[in-house]
Design a protein around this motif. Structure first.
Motif, short mmCIF file in Angstrom:
data_model
loop_
_atom_site.label_atom_id
_atom_site.label_comp_id
_atom_site.label_asym_id
_atom_site.label_seq_id
_atom_site.Cartn_x
_atom_site.Cartn_y
_atom_site.Cartn_z
N ARG A 193 23.45 15.71 40.84
CA ARG A 193 22.82 17.04 40.84
C ARG A 193 21.41 16.96 41.43
O ARG A 193 21.00 17.84 42.20
CB ARG A 193 22.77 17.59 39.41
CG ARG A 193 24.14 18.00 38.87
CD ARG A 193 24.09 18.29 37.39
NE ARG A 193 23.31 19.49 37.09
CZ ARG A 193 23.02 19.89 35.85
NH1 ARG A 193 23.46 19.19 34.81
NH2 ARG A 193 22.32 20.99 35.66
N LEU A 219 19.82 18.63 45.17
CA LEU A 219 18.63 19.46 45.40
C LEU A 219 17.89 19.02 46.66
O LEU A 219 17.40 19.86 47.43
CB LEU A 219 17.69 19.37 44.19
CG LEU A 219 18.21 19.93 42.86
CD1 LEU A 219 17.17 19.74 41.77
CD2 LEU A 219 18.56 21.41 43.00
N GLU A 230 12.73 23.83 45.26
CA GLU A 230 13.80 23.56 44.31
C GLU A 230 13.15 22.92 43.08
O GLU A 230 12.28 22.07 43.20
CB GLU A 230 14.83 22.59 44.89
CG GLU A 230 15.63 23.17 46.05
CD GLU A 230 16.78 24.05 45.57
OE1 GLU A 230 16.88 24.28 44.36
OE2 GLU A 230 17.57 24.49 46.43
N ALA A 281 13.81 21.18 39.10
CA ALA A 281 14.74 20.65 38.11
C ALA A 281 13.95 20.16 36.90
O ALA A 281 12.86 19.59 37.05
CB ALA A 281 15.56 19.50 38.68
N ASN A 341 16.89 30.00 38.82
CA ASN A 341 17.04 29.03 39.91
C ASN A 341 16.54 27.63 39.52
O ASN A 341 16.42 26.76 40.38
CB ASN A 341 16.27 29.51 41.14
CG ASN A 341 14.79 29.69 40.86
OD1 ASN A 341 14.39 29.94 39.73
ND2 ASN A 341 13.96 29.59 41.89
N GLU A 380 17.19 24.10 37.90
CA GLU A 380 18.28 23.21 37.49
C GLU A 380 17.88 22.51 36.19
O GLU A 380 16.83 21.85 36.13
CB GLU A 380 18.53 22.16 38.58
CG GLU A 380 19.76 21.34 38.38
CD GLU A 380 21.02 22.04 38.87
OE1 GLU A 380 22.11 21.55 38.56
OE2 GLU A 380 20.91 23.06 39.57
N GLN A 381 18.67 22.65 35.16
CA GLN A 381 18.36 22.04 33.87
C GLN A 381 19.35 20.92 33.59
O GLN A 381 20.55 21.14 33.52
CB GLN A 381 18.41 23.09 32.76
CG GLN A 381 17.37 24.19 32.96
CD GLN A 381 17.30 25.13 31.78
OE1 GLN A 381 17.33 24.71 30.64
NE2 GLN A 381 17.19 26.43 32.06
#
Length: 707
Positions: free
Chosen positions: A21, A25, A38, A40, A169, A171-172
């Motif tokens: 993941r 990104l 991006e 995260a 938007n 990412e977790q």
């Protein structure tokens, strides 16, 4: 580069989906045409493998990606720009340098910014990171890590994580403990051979699936033991016992360094360690080199040392005798006190640990005010409240605690401090300021009777005080409180009196404050453009006297009268965010700003953004506050736009039960009922509500009525 030791396992176990993941990104950043970076967030408990995941991630990146890293540390909250300062050259921790480094990297191509341990981050670094997240840099990827159980409400890093988590938007990535199969895989990788089921079960039960603890248990068996020896070995039952076994055979000098570092509680410069350990230069250097070779201690930056993992520090400190801890706290306190720029939070921690409680109030008086003045409100409140345990009636500490709690939206806590401050006030100015806070907090907590009772006390006090600073500030306080209560004519009269006092006494701060109150009250008395000019002038006066709280108040009130989605609205929201960050005023810079963003989103027809900001605003206030009622009103508008009539009416009922349907909220309230009746085909109800709207008194042109 990332700090911390390398693990025993040559390969990473159980984290490859998370790695994929993250790599995705970076791949997306190559072809993305979006507006921003991006982002995260990687979360998990201590020892779960966040740093190992990032190491593998960075190692797998293409050569064209520039990597910048920074890490918050246990004491970072007390040091401005402690985190982002790591992006620049040593000795230069300014935001301007950090931004220049980042801008140059982004201009050159794809860039990865990694920030570890956000839960410890300082307020200035958090603001910098949040600003970077909003830049139009689609080639930038930002990855932050944090421990969920170490996040504190209103701590800078905690607030940043909460705001980012609500963005669709972001990412977790949450890292869980390893299961039995993954523990077996980790043991096989470490031992280069499949472990027996007995060894897996023994390690799994003792480690709970935490990778760091698995490795510490294996380490206890020695470097030459095979994995299956774990089945018959006397494995420790806890991390504390594992650390005890690992450190038990260390030479005396190395053990002194370990003990000193654990009690110091933060990455320690070499010179500090010299003082705390009591070793010579050469002996300390030999001990540190040996500990680094064993991966017990690492050197995160030149001449600064810390444990390979913070969990080891906790375990070591718990093993010390009380007298040992006290002596090391005493030495740490003495070493820090000799520094040119002392860390006040660390000084208080070591004074407490050394049992020198009588020193804490004096340290906190200086340190808490410094923290508050530079916008570290959370750290100011923590320091002041800790010192108040030793000096509960100290007016200076109570003043800081009141102000900091108010800025952080702890309304009832702030009121309790303000009342105690007033009871112990020594000077006229202290009495005035404490009463002003008491009245304002009663207003914000919807207790109009107690607010007006306190305003009457201030009015009487203004008539008895001699000419001078306290009298002028008292008059200005009354002006503010009448403005908040929407008694506009009275607010203007008292503000004019305060302005006269300010000019007579040369009090530039009072001139700025009275101008803010006067221009804010004018919105009900003069045309909108005149009110706008007055507020912008008051904001400039606040800037000139360097009071960011006053500046925030002027900008917040300015946002109440401009078109929310227009250029001036966007400018004012940006300026409010910047000013609030400078003074740690979460009340306006987070809570109210979210409401203004929600209004702008609705006015421009962006329902997705409105959902986000309405939800964010809802996190900031209790049900018994005027701001909460504003948030529920916006929620009702949102639900109507979504066609959820029952939900809209339920939210509107909460506003009505709150008892604070102000002039500008009343049209919104009626609008919800009007549209609800129309959507449900209740013509008679719609006509009745429409007639009620026509019968309403005229209100000034404000944000709520301009679109």
């Amino acid at each position: 580069m990332l700090r911390g030791r390398n693990g025993l396992s040559p390969v990473m176990i159980g984290r490859h989906p998370s790695l994929d993941r993250l790599l995705g990104l970076v791949e997306a950043a190559e072809v993305r045409s979006g507006d921003g970076p991006e982002i995260a967030l990687v979360s998990g408990e201590a020892g779960i493998g966040k740093t190992r995941l990032l190491r593998e991630f960075i190692a797998a990146l293409p050569a064209d990606v520039t990597v910048l890293t920074a890490q918050a540390r246990p004491g970072s909250m007390g040091r401005p720009f402690d985190v982002v300062g790591q992006l620049g050259p040593a000795g230069d921790n300014s935001a301007a340098t950090a931004r220049a480094v980042l801008e140059a990297a982004v201009a050159a191509g794809r860039t990865l910014l990694v920030v570890e341990d956000l839960h410890w981050a300082d307020a200035d670094s958090v603001h910098f990171i949040e600003q970077v997240c909003m830049q139009a840099w689609p080639q930038l990827v930002i990855v932050g890590t944090y421990r969920g159980n170490d996040l504190s409400r209103k701590a800078p890093g905690g607030e940043l994580v909460l705001r980012l988590e609500r963005q669709h938007n972001v990412e977790q990535i949450r890292l869980d403990r390893l299961d039995r199969a993954e523990v077996a895989g980790l043991l096989a990788a470490i031992g280069n051979a499949p472990p027996s089921s007995g060894a897996v079960e023994a390690v799994y039960r003792r480690s709970g699936g935490i990778p760091f603890v698995v490795e510490e248990l294996v380490r206890c068996c020695g470097p030459d033991a095979c994995i299956d020896d774990l089945k018959t070995a006397q494995l420790p039952w806890s991390l504390d016992e594992a650390v005890r076994q690992q450190l038990g055979g260390l030479p005396p000098d190395e053990r002194r360094v370990i003990d000193a570092l654990a009690v110091f509680g933060d990455p320690a410069p070499f010179e500090i360690l010299l003082d705390v350990c009591g070793l010579t230069d050469d002996r300390l250097l030999v001990a540190l080199r040996s500990l680094a070779t064993q991966s017990i201690v690492v050197e995160p930056e030149d001449d600064t040392f810390w444990f390979g993992h913070a969990l080891v520090a906790d375990a070591v400190q718990q093993q010390l005798l009380g007298r040992e801890r006290r002596r090391l706290h005493e030495r740490s306190f003495a070493a820090l006190r000799a520094q040119v720029e002392p860390d006040h939070a660390a000084l208080v921690r070591h004074a407490s640990g050394a049992g020198q409680f009588e020193l804490i109030p004096a340290i906190a008086r200086e340190g808490a005010r410094r923290y508050l003045d530079r916008g570290a409100s959370f750290q100011a409140l923590r320091l002041a409240s800790e010192a108040l345990a030793e000096a509960p009636n100290d007016p200076e500490l109570l003043a800081v605690a009141t102000d900091a709690a108010w800025r952080l939206e702890f309304g009832r806590e702030a009121l309790a401090y303000a009342q105690q401050w007033n009871a112990n006030a020594v000077t006229d100015l202290e009495r005035v300021e404490s009463l002003r806070f008491i009245a304002r907090l009663h207003h914000e907590l919807l207790d109009a009777d107690q607010r007006d009772f306190t305003v009457a006390l201030l009015e009487a006090l203004a008539d008895t005080l001699p000419q001078g600073l306290a009298r002028g500030r008292c008059i200005g306080a009354v002006a503010q409180l009448h403005m908040l209560a929407r008694r506009s004519a009275a607010a203007v009269d008292w503000a004019d009196r305060a302005l006269a006092d300010a000019r007579r006494n040369g009090d530039q701060w009072l001139e700025a404050q009275a101008s803010v109150e006067r221009s804010s009250a004018l919105e009900h008395l003069v045309p909108r453009d005149e009110s706008e000019r007055a507020l912008l002038h008051a904001r400039e006066l606040a800037r000139q006297v360097g009071d960011s709280v006053l500046e925030c108040r002027a900008l917040n009130n300015f946002l109440a009268i401009v078109t929310p989605h227009g250029e001036m609205g966007a400018w004012a929201r940006s300026e409010l965010s910047e000013a609030a960050a400078r003074c740690g005023l979460d009340k306006l810079g987070a809570g109210m700003l979210a409401l203004w963003e929600a209004e702008a989103a609705m006015a421009s027809g962006d329902m997705r953004a409105m959902r986000q900001f309405v939800a964010e605003a809802g996190q900031h206030w209790s049900a018994r506050s005027s701001e909460y009622c504003h948030q529920r009103s916006h929620l009702a508008d949102l639900r109507i736009e979504e066609g959820l009539v029952a939900d809209a009416l339920a939210a509107e009922q909460e506003v009505e039960l709150g008892g604070v349907v102000s002039e500008e909220l009343r049209p919104s309230e009626y609008r919800v009922h009007l549209v609800a009746a129309a959507l449900e085909g209740r013509r008679a109800d719609a006509e009745r509500v429409f007639s009620a709207i026509i019968a309403l008194p005229l209100v000034p042109d404000k944000t709520h009525s301009l679109w």
